[in-house]
Design a protein around this motif. Structure first.
Motif, PDB file in Angstrom:
ATOM      1  N   LEU A   1      -7.359   8.611  68.909  1.00  0.00           N
ATOM      2  CA  LEU A   1      -6.222   9.292  69.049  1.00  0.00           C
ATOM      3  C   LEU A   1      -5.558   9.768  67.526  1.00  0.00           C
ATOM      4  O   LEU A   1      -5.254  11.085  67.593  1.00  0.00           O
ATOM      5  CB  LEU A   1      -5.186   8.538  69.811  1.00  0.00           C
ATOM      6  CG  LEU A   1      -3.899   9.396  70.101  1.00  0.00           C
ATOM      7  CD1 LEU A   1      -4.081  10.209  71.472  1.00  0.00           C
ATOM      8  CD2 LEU A   1      -2.680   8.497  70.300  1.00  0.00           C
ATOM      9  N   GLY A   2      -5.382   8.751  66.570  1.00  0.00           N
ATOM     10  CA  GLY A   2      -4.774   9.331  65.514  1.00  0.00           C
ATOM     11  C   GLY A   2      -5.528  10.309  64.605  1.00  0.00           C
ATOM     12  O   GLY A   2      -4.959  11.159  64.177  1.00  0.00           O
TER      13      GLY A   2
ATOM     14  N   THR B   1      -5.535  10.074  81.141  1.00  0.00           N
ATOM     15  CA  THR B   1      -5.316  11.503  80.798  1.00  0.00           C
ATOM     16  C   THR B   1      -5.294  11.899  79.659  1.00  0.00           C
ATOM     17  O   THR B   1      -5.861  12.947  79.169  1.00  0.00           O
ATOM     18  CB  THR B   1      -4.429  12.151  81.705  1.00  0.00           C
ATOM     19  OG1 THR B   1      -4.036  11.276  83.044  1.00  0.00           O
ATOM     20  CG2 THR B   1      -4.421  13.317  82.162  1.00  0.00           C
ATOM     21  N   THR B   2      -4.400  11.260  78.930  1.00  0.00           N
ATOM     22  CA  THR B   2      -4.257  11.698  77.450  1.00  0.00           C
ATOM     23  C   THR B   2      -5.523  11.701  76.707  1.00  0.00           C
ATOM     24  O   THR B   2      -5.806  12.559  75.793  1.00  0.00           O
ATOM     25  CB  THR B   2      -3.106  10.621  76.593  1.00  0.00           C
ATOM     26  OG1 THR B   2      -2.035  10.733  77.593  1.00  0.00           O
ATOM     27  CG2 THR B   2      -2.711  11.167  75.370  1.00  0.00           C
ATOM     28  N   MET B   3      -6.295  10.428  76.777  1.00  0.00           N
ATOM     29  CA  MET B   3      -7.541  10.564  76.174  1.00  0.00           C
ATOM     30  C   MET B   3      -8.424  11.525  76.241  1.00  0.00           C
ATOM     31  O   MET B   3      -9.306  12.050  75.623  1.00  0.00           O
ATOM     32  CB  MET B   3      -8.105   9.231  76.246  1.00  0.00           C
ATOM     33  CG  MET B   3      -7.420   7.806  75.911  1.00  0.00           C
ATOM     34  SD  MET B   3      -6.837   8.206  74.112  1.00  0.00           S
ATOM     35  CE  MET B   3      -8.139   7.602  73.072  1.00  0.00           C
ATOM     36  N   VAL B   4      -8.434  11.678  77.840  1.00  0.00           N
ATOM     37  CA  VAL B   4      -9.456  13.048  78.053  1.00  0.00           C
ATOM     38  C   VAL B   4      -9.147  14.325  77.452  1.00  0.00           C
ATOM     39  O   VAL B   4      -9.766  15.007  77.058  1.00  0.00           O
ATOM     40  CB  VAL B   4      -9.556  12.895  79.320  1.00  0.00           C
ATOM     41  CG1 VAL B   4     -10.472  14.236  80.195  1.00  0.00           C
ATOM     42  CG2 VAL B   4     -10.118  11.755  80.286  1.00  0.00           C
TER      43      VAL B   4
ATOM     44  N   ARG C   1      -8.749  18.249  71.215  1.00  0.00           N
ATOM     45  CA  ARG C   1      -8.672  18.053  69.895  1.00  0.00           C
ATOM     46  C   ARG C   1      -9.345  16.590  69.532  1.00  0.00           C
ATOM     47  O   ARG C   1      -8.838  15.543  69.170  1.00  0.00           O
ATOM     48  CB  ARG C   1      -7.182  17.788  69.410  1.00  0.00           C
ATOM     49  CG  ARG C   1      -6.691  18.149  68.017  1.00  0.00           C
ATOM     50  CD  ARG C   1      -5.383  18.120  67.834  1.00  0.00           C
ATOM     51  NE  ARG C   1      -5.353  17.841  66.172  1.00  0.00           N
ATOM     52  CZ  ARG C   1      -5.258  18.808  65.376  1.00  0.00           C
ATOM     53  NH1 ARG C   1      -5.663  19.940  65.889  1.00  0.00           N
ATOM     54  NH2 ARG C   1      -5.162  18.355  64.126  1.00  0.00           N
ATOM     55  N   PRO C   2     -10.680  16.884  69.432  1.00  0.00           N
ATOM     56  CA  PRO C   2     -11.485  15.728  69.356  1.00  0.00           C
ATOM     57  C   PRO C   2     -11.378  15.009  68.048  1.00  0.00           C
ATOM     58  O   PRO C   2     -11.646  13.835  67.869  1.00  0.00           O
ATOM     59  CB  PRO C   2     -13.108  16.093  69.489  1.00  0.00           C
ATOM     60  CG  PRO C   2     -13.035  17.808  69.315  1.00  0.00           C
ATOM     61  CD  PRO C   2     -11.461  18.005  69.893  1.00  0.00           C
TER      62      PRO C   2
ATOM     63  N   VAL D   1      -4.463  13.792  63.330  1.00  0.00           N
ATOM     64  CA  VAL D   1      -4.190  14.114  61.951  1.00  0.00           C
ATOM     65  C   VAL D   1      -5.838  14.214  61.615  1.00  0.00           C
ATOM     66  O   VAL D   1      -6.664  13.550  61.753  1.00  0.00           O
ATOM     67  CB  VAL D   1      -3.583  13.188  61.075  1.00  0.00           C
ATOM     68  CG1 VAL D   1      -3.625  13.765  59.470  1.00  0.00           C
ATOM     69  CG2 VAL D   1      -2.178  13.046  61.614  1.00  0.00           C
ATOM     70  N   THR D   2      -5.969  15.504  60.990  1.00  0.00           N
ATOM     71  CA  THR D   2      -7.586  15.744  60.656  1.00  0.00           C
ATOM     72  C   THR D   2      -7.628  15.203  59.263  1.00  0.00           C
ATOM     73  O   THR D   2      -6.712  15.324  58.370  1.00  0.00           O
ATOM     74  CB  THR D   2      -8.162  17.194  60.546  1.00  0.00           C
ATOM     75  OG1 THR D   2      -6.723  18.060  61.001  1.00  0.00           O
ATOM     76  CG2 THR D   2      -9.101  17.373  61.683  1.00  0.00           C
TER      77      THR D   2
END
Ligand SMILES: Nc1ncnc2c1ncn2[C@@H]1O[C@H](COP(=O)(O)OP(=O)(O)O)[C@@H](O)[C@H]1O
Ligand SMILES: [Mg+2]
Lengths: 262, 410
Positions: free
Chosen positions: B339-340, B375-378, B384-385, B389-390
């Motif tokens: 996620l991060g 849901t959030t993870m999907v 935003r895979p 933060v990129t």
């Protein structure tokens, strides 16, 4: 003559498929040698045998690095081959896409540096000096290769021709005595191909690196190779200077055809 | 034309959903009056709802696609917004000062209950940063990370129980045992790649937990170990409240230490080798990098942090049993990293705070916790895979910088 690479009777089987059959090949110090042949002839397989990706079924591969001693390298680990001074590029470009151009070359310096985990954490004086050496050396190579103004670009964002050059830069960073190029001109336009031709000669002349290259572009092969080996269905069907190969009836029949005089 | 086909697709999706949910949403057997109730209204809700949602979904997908095309054409600022924010000293300096002030004042402003939650979040920051080495940098999908966490916790609990060793003596031991187990478990599995590695590490994680659960003589089985002492401070007696605050500051210090070390690691020869290995294994080896050694280093260094946090966990809760080290825990830590933003330190810190604190402060939704989480993870994976933060590659300084096209004087 002093060969840096000497391959004797090398055979490579994949199950029932014989991809290479008793192939002999030598590269002498300071030579540009071309390996040609139709698709599926076993050229890439030959590279894979030399660089430790495959362990050949039969035969011997010897290297004699300039100033080093001769040794048999059948089935060594891939990274060991690079450490010993054989660097390669890949037929389908294999860069580190999400790293910058400079970092890609810096990875090539990895095997010539030492800093370990503790060095990384404490970042002492010698680690910092080594890091700076890696960065500076990598940049110098990029200048030579002609990618100096794209150092901070991600590798995946480079145009195809530039990616191929970057692969060469990365290979050179390992300080090889032998550079193996797998179809370096594939996908390049005529202008890029010409620049590549110059680059390869320059690498040989200035860096004293011997070169073994697989190439389909007959113009480049005929103009810069000292010797040419021809593979067909895993067998070596001819070897010689460009002039000899051009006249060789077996080669013409098997592969070159009207291409030669075009 | 396009709108019509979109409409048709949405219609098909909503019909499909109506059909799928028909048995559970529409039919209800009333067992008391022995009749079947037909709740057609629910079907209408499902139909309309899924119709609208599919519109929104397709709209967002289309936007994402457009954004990607623009980025490829180079017409979009290459650095992401979050990164530009972080690079601007006028923004990040006051922000950093505010965060520091808040962090220091926190335990004095809020109750010890809140401080405890914050300490837990900080523990997950450390775990996330550790797993980030393995998953984010080296690209090795490790689903059994919790095993090393358990090793740390049990090493404190058991060494304390049998030999009376204190927290500070065990903290480095926990880290070392983490390294040891990282190497032991890492060695046999590192030949495997991707999914295979994930499955085997998952298995290893479960094996460790099952051993702890069943080997009663060694680990006291499911009943666990109680009365584990809290961390000491030169033998000073502390009240429960003081101990909570002490542990909080201890965690802050350890987090800073972790950030420092991980930052240095990822910006080093080893760190670059990890990333290269993640990007292309064969090319990486062909450049002279020893695959096994590099992977093992990543595995062992990742496990170090889990071992340390394990010791802290045991000291914080004063009671441990195998139930604390289930696969769900591994999944949680992995979610923090994903996620991060894989490979990004700031991203992992944000991920940990979001995933640990949100459920605490949204108790009202606790029934739907896993649903929201899923849901959030999907949604993240689709839109935003790369995570919140990129990770942006570093710009290096070299002697010739600025004088381009000219080799520097050696
Ligand atoms: N790993 C492999 N397993 C099975 N067959 C292979 C493998 N690598 C190459 N081959 C086969 O060996 C032959 C030679 O391939 P290759 O060396 O790639 O040819 P070239 O590079 O000359 O086009 C082909 O028939 C190819 O299918
Ligand atoms: Mg090939």
């Amino acid at each position: 003559m002093d060969s840096v690479l000497e391959v004797n009777g090398t055979t490579m089987d994949f199950g029932g498929l014989r991809a290479l059959h008793a192939v002999d090949l030598q590269v002498r110090q300071g030579e540009i040698v071309a390996l040609i042949g139709p698709n599926g002839a076993g050229k890439t397989t030959f590279f894979n045998c030399v660089t430790g990706i495959y362990d050949p079924t039969e035969g011997d591969i010897f290297i004699s690095p300039p100033g080093g001693k001769r040794r048999r390298i059948n089935g060594i680990k891939i990274n060991r081959a690079a450490e010993l001074g054989m660097a390669r590029t890949f037929q389908n470009v294999r860069l580190f896409p999400n790293m910058t151009v400079l970092e890609n070359v810096m990875i090539g310096r990895h095997c010539r540096a030492k800093a370990g985990v503790l060095g990384a954490i404490f970042r002492g004086w010698d680690t910092r000096r080594e890091e700076q050496e890696i960065v500076d050396h990598s940049y110098e190579i990029l200048v030579k290769i002609g990618l100096a103004d794209q150092v901070d670009e991600l590798a995946k964002n480079l145009p195809y021709g530039a990616q191929r050059r970057l692969e060469i830069a990365r290979a050179m960073a390992t300080e090889p005595f032998l550079l193996l190029l797998d179809e370096p001109a594939a996908g390049m336009n005529p202008r890029e191909t010409e620049a590549l031709e110059e680059l390869i000669v320059q690498i040989r002349d200035e860096e004293k690196i011997s070169i073994l290259m697989i190439e389909h572009d007959m113009k480049i092969v005929m103009s810069i190779s000292d010797r040419i080996f021809v593979l067909d269905y895993g067998e070596k069907i001819a070897e010689g200077t460009p002039a000899e190969i051009r006249e060789n009836p077996v080669v013409i029949k098997a592969y070159l055809g009207e291409d030669v005089n075009a | 034309m396009k709108a019509l086909s979109e409409f048709k697709k949405a219609l098909i999706i909503s019909l499909w959903f109506m059909l799928l949910t028909f048995p559970i949403m529409v039919i209800r057997v009333n067992t008391i009056e022995k009749v079947v109730e037909w709740r057609w209204r629910n079907m209408a809700f499902i139909g309309i709802g899924s119709f609208l949602l599919s519109f929104v979904w397709r709209y967002l997908l289309g936007r994402k696609e457009k954004g990607r095309k623009l980025a490829e054409a180079g017409s979009v600022e290459a650095r992401p917004f979050s990164r530009r924010l972080l690079d601007e000293p006028r923004i990040y300096r006051p922000a950093l000062a505010a965060v520091t002030l808040f962090a220091v004042a926190f335990p004095f402003l809020f109750s010890s209950y809140q401080t405890n939650i914050m300490t837990t979040a900080l523990m997950y920051v450390m775990l996330g940063l550790g797993l980030n080495i393995v998953v984010g940098l080296a690209g090795l999908l490790d689903l059994g990370y919790v095993a090393f966490y358990a090793v740390g916790a049990y090493s404190y609990a058991l060494l304390n129980h049998h030999f009376g060793l204190g927290f500070w003596a065990i903290l480095p031991v926990g880290a070392l045992l983490g390294v040891l187990f990282g190497i032991l478990l890492g060695f046999p599995v590192l030949r495997l790649r991707g999914d295979y590695l994930a499955i085997v590490t998952l298995g290893f994680g479960e094996i460790i937990r099952l051993i702890l659960e069943n080997w009663n003589e060694f680990s006291f089985g499911p009943s666990g170990i109680a009365n584990i002492p809290r961390p000491g401070l030169f033998g000073i007696q502390m009240s429960l409240n003081e101990a909570t605050i002490y542990l909080y500051f201890l965690m802050i210090a350890l987090c800073l230490f972790t950030i420092f070390v991980v930052n240095r690691l990822q910006d080093s020869r080893i760190g670059r080798a990890w990333i290269a290995l993640r990007e292309d294994e064969v090319a990486c080896q062909a450049m002279g990098i020893d695959k096994t050694k590099t992977k093992l280093t990543a595995f062992a260094l990742g496990a170090t942090w889990a071992g340390m946090v394990g010791v802290i966990f045991a000291a914080k809760t004063t009671f441990i049993n195998p139930a604390s080290f289930t696969f769900l825990e591994s999944a949680m830590i992995l979610s923090i990293v994903v996620l991060g933003g894989m490979g990004s330190i700031i991203g992992v810190i944000l991920g940990a705070f979001i995933l640990i604190l949100t459920p605490e402060y949204l108790r009202a939704f606790s029934n739907y916790r896993m649903l929201l989480f899923g849901t959030t993870m999907v949604l993240m994976m689709v839109f935003r895979p790369q995570g919140i933060v990129t990770n942006v590659r570093r710009i290096y300084k070299f002697r010739a910088r600025g004088r381009d096209g000219e080799p520097s004087q050696a």
